[in-house]
Design a protein around this motif. Sequence first.
Motif, PDB file in Angstrom:
ATOM      1  N   ILE A 166      12.526  71.509  70.136  1.00  0.00           N
ATOM      2  CA  ILE A 166      12.946  70.593  69.247  1.00  0.00           C
ATOM      3  C   ILE A 166      14.083  70.920  68.140  1.00  0.00           C
ATOM      4  O   ILE A 166      14.824  70.255  68.046  1.00  0.00           O
ATOM      5  CB  ILE A 166      11.815  70.413  68.047  1.00  0.00           C
ATOM      6  N   GLY A 167      14.417  72.080  68.100  1.00  0.00           N
ATOM      7  CA  GLY A 167      15.694  72.823  67.168  1.00  0.00           C
ATOM      8  C   GLY A 167      15.466  72.051  65.958  1.00  0.00           C
ATOM      9  O   GLY A 167      14.432  71.935  65.137  1.00  0.00           O
ATOM     10  N   SER A 168      16.613  71.761  65.394  1.00  0.00           N
ATOM     11  CA  SER A 168      16.927  71.391  63.898  1.00  0.00           C
ATOM     12  C   SER A 168      16.674  69.612  63.606  1.00  0.00           C
ATOM     13  O   SER A 168      16.729  69.290  62.603  1.00  0.00           O
ATOM     14  CB  SER A 168      17.951  71.756  63.416  1.00  0.00           C
ATOM     15  N   ARG A 169      16.483  69.085  64.872  1.00  0.00           N
ATOM     16  CA  ARG A 169      16.362  67.561  64.796  1.00  0.00           C
ATOM     17  C   ARG A 169      14.895  67.158  63.883  1.00  0.00           C
ATOM     18  O   ARG A 169      14.155  67.955  64.091  1.00  0.00           O
ATOM     19  CB  ARG A 169      15.988  66.820  66.186  1.00  0.00           C
ATOM     20  N   PRO A 170      15.132  66.030  63.411  1.00  0.00           N
ATOM     21  CA  PRO A 170      13.794  65.307  62.874  1.00  0.00           C
ATOM     22  C   PRO A 170      12.688  65.231  63.799  1.00  0.00           C
ATOM     23  O   PRO A 170      12.884  64.889  64.865  1.00  0.00           O
ATOM     24  CB  PRO A 170      14.071  64.079  62.152  1.00  0.00           C
ATOM     25  N   PHE A 171      11.423  65.720  63.379  1.00  0.00           N
ATOM     26  CA  PHE A 171      10.274  65.459  64.282  1.00  0.00           C
ATOM     27  C   PHE A 171       9.076  64.976  63.675  1.00  0.00           C
ATOM     28  O   PHE A 171       8.579  65.376  62.664  1.00  0.00           O
ATOM     29  CB  PHE A 171       9.738  66.905  64.711  1.00  0.00           C
TER      30      PHE A 171
END
Length: 202
Positions: free
Chosen positions: A77-82
């Motif tokens: 997912i990394g830093s992206r909004p989930f």
Amino acid sequence: MKLLHFSDWHGRFRDTSGPGNTITTPSGSLWRDAVSECDIIVCSGDLLPNASRGYPAIEVLYQIKWLKENLDKFSWIGSRPFLFVGGNHDFTDPCPILRDAGINALNIEDKIHEELGIKFYGFPGIPYLSGEWNYELTPMEMAKKVNEIPFGEFDVLVCHAPLAGYLDSSIDGRVGNTALTNRLFYGVDKWPKAILSGHVHE
């Protein structure tokens, strides 16, 4: 802006780069390319595995334990909004645990949330099945909850159960949300730009 939407993994992951259910979800390089290109990741429910036939006292503890033991599986997912909306198999909110691990996770159930200029609304309710699972609503309860959805104030509806008559055919027959279909066709002036749902594996 690109959305990556998935649902109904039920805790099955092949590895940290993608899901384990090869029938209903992408895998391998296709999955990695989709992840690398997306700006927002949305899960419309049934993310977590179950240890019983829906006993909350068992499920909550089991799912918390599973999340803590499998945090590495969410690193993609990394830093992206989930953005997360629970499904009937989800008995705990994974977002606080994921946030503690550095993931930008937010539960949007029954609320509007704006991300990158797009407004999302989450609706976890499903038509009543057997009384064993989370978010089950009787027809009267469902009609009341659906009437509370503030259509016209958001762009994307994220709901676990699909609309009745749209992608809702399963081995158990049609399991879509009739109240939601009726409200959209006969009770609102403006539809969302997109409706993201899950629940039906087929």
